[in-house]
Enzyme design. Structure first.
Site, PDB file in Angstrom:
ATOM      1  CB  SER A 171      -1.146   0.073   1.129  1.00 49.10           C
ATOM      2  OG  SER A 171      -1.952   0.967   1.089  1.00 49.10           O
ATOM      3  CG  ASN A 172      -0.373   4.641  -1.491  1.00 49.23           C
ATOM      4  OD1 ASN A 172      -1.174   5.451  -0.670  1.00 49.23           O
ATOM      5  ND2 ASN A 172      -0.822   3.715  -2.319  1.00 49.23           N
ATOM      6  CG  HIS A 173       3.346   6.538   3.647  1.00 54.13           C
ATOM      7  ND1 HIS A 173       3.319   6.147   4.913  1.00 54.13           N
ATOM      8  CD2 HIS A 173       4.604   6.442   3.320  1.00 54.13           C
ATOM      9  CE1 HIS A 173       4.441   5.379   5.129  1.00 54.13           C
ATOM     10  NE2 HIS A 173       5.234   5.680   4.161  1.00 54.13           N
ATOM     11  CB  ALA A 231      -2.407   7.288  -3.292  1.00 52.56           C
TER      12      ALA A 231
END
Ligand code: CTP
Ligand code: CA
Length: 227
Positions: A33-35, A100
């Site tokens: 995943s991402n922030h 995102a």
């Protein structure tokens, strides 16, 4: 609301907005995943609803409350996000891709938790590319007014303009995510709003204020160009 957007500006129009990260499973207990916190997309959903629009928010996993007056559809993966978005396209005047989205997913998700084998090589993850949701929407038949985001750490304007053209968007919001205390997970943001023939620079402000400014900028162009 700072009053710059009348509460009836978007009456009768529908926004579909993606927000948050996507989550791509590796095995039953792990993921890529991402922030992204989802704050910018949720702020946009709230601002559009406050301006009178019907708003559908297609959201990856976040810790945020559903904005008032907004219909929220929860998804995890990029493929689920695309499917949910496509189901909303029959009634969509403006699409904002703020999520995102993970560019890649794991090719074969392990059915069971991957075990740490003694004395063997670490496992290698084989990745495949996810569909580009924004590009798919922009290039669909009867495409809505389509707005993208560009998160860049270098050559902000140049990279964003190339995404605007490549994906055939009406507008792109360019964010420099290399600047400290901005973008991902932060409460503040600065941005450059780009379209084919205009450019507007937004100074550092809260994501709430930025959302109002972006919805205003969309209104200026949308009501200019659509008959
Ligand atoms: N986006 C999308 N689906 C994807 C990837 C990106 O809808 N699979 C959307 C994002 O929501 C954003 C825009 O495309 O509005 C740009 O995302 P970004 O990651 O900056 O661009 P990419 O086209 O993925 O290019 P790169 O990551 O290589 O810079
Ligand atoms: Ca990307």
């Amino acid at each position: 609301d700072n009053g710059s957007t009348a509460s009836c500006t978007w009456q009768g129009k529908t926004f579909v907005i993606t927000a948050g990260p996507t989550r791509e499973a590796i095995d039953p207990v792990r993921y890529i995943s991402n922030h992204s916190s989802g704050k910018m997309g949720y702020a946009l959903a709230q601002a559009a609803a406050n301006a009178g629009a019907k708003v559908v928010l297609v959201s990856g996993p976040t810790q945020l409350a559903t904005p008032k007056g907004v219909q929220r559809i929860d998804v995890e993966t990029a493929e689920q996000m695309l499917t949910a978005v496509q189901q909303q396209l029959t009634d969509c005047d403006v699409f904002i891709g703020c999520a995102a989205v993970s560019d890649y997913r794991v090719e074969d998700i392990a059915e069971h938790k991957i075990k740490k084998e003694q004395n063997s090589e670490p496992p290698k993850l084989s990745l495949v590319q996810n569909p580009d949701i924004l590009k798919t929407v922009a290039q669909s038949a009867n495409a809505p007014f389509t707005v993208g985001f560009a998160a860049e750490t270098q050559n902000l304007k140049e990279n964003a303009l190339s995404k605007l053209q490549r994906k055939q968007l009406q507008m792109i919001i360019a964010n420099d995510v290399s600047e400290p205390h901005q973008g991902f997970n932060s409460d503040q943001n600065s941005a450059l709003i780009l379209s084919k023939d205009s450019e507007q620079s937004l100074p550092t402000m809260s994501k709430h204020d930025m959302a109002v400014a972006i919805i205003d900028a969309i209104a200026k162009r949308y009501f200019d160009t659509s008959n």
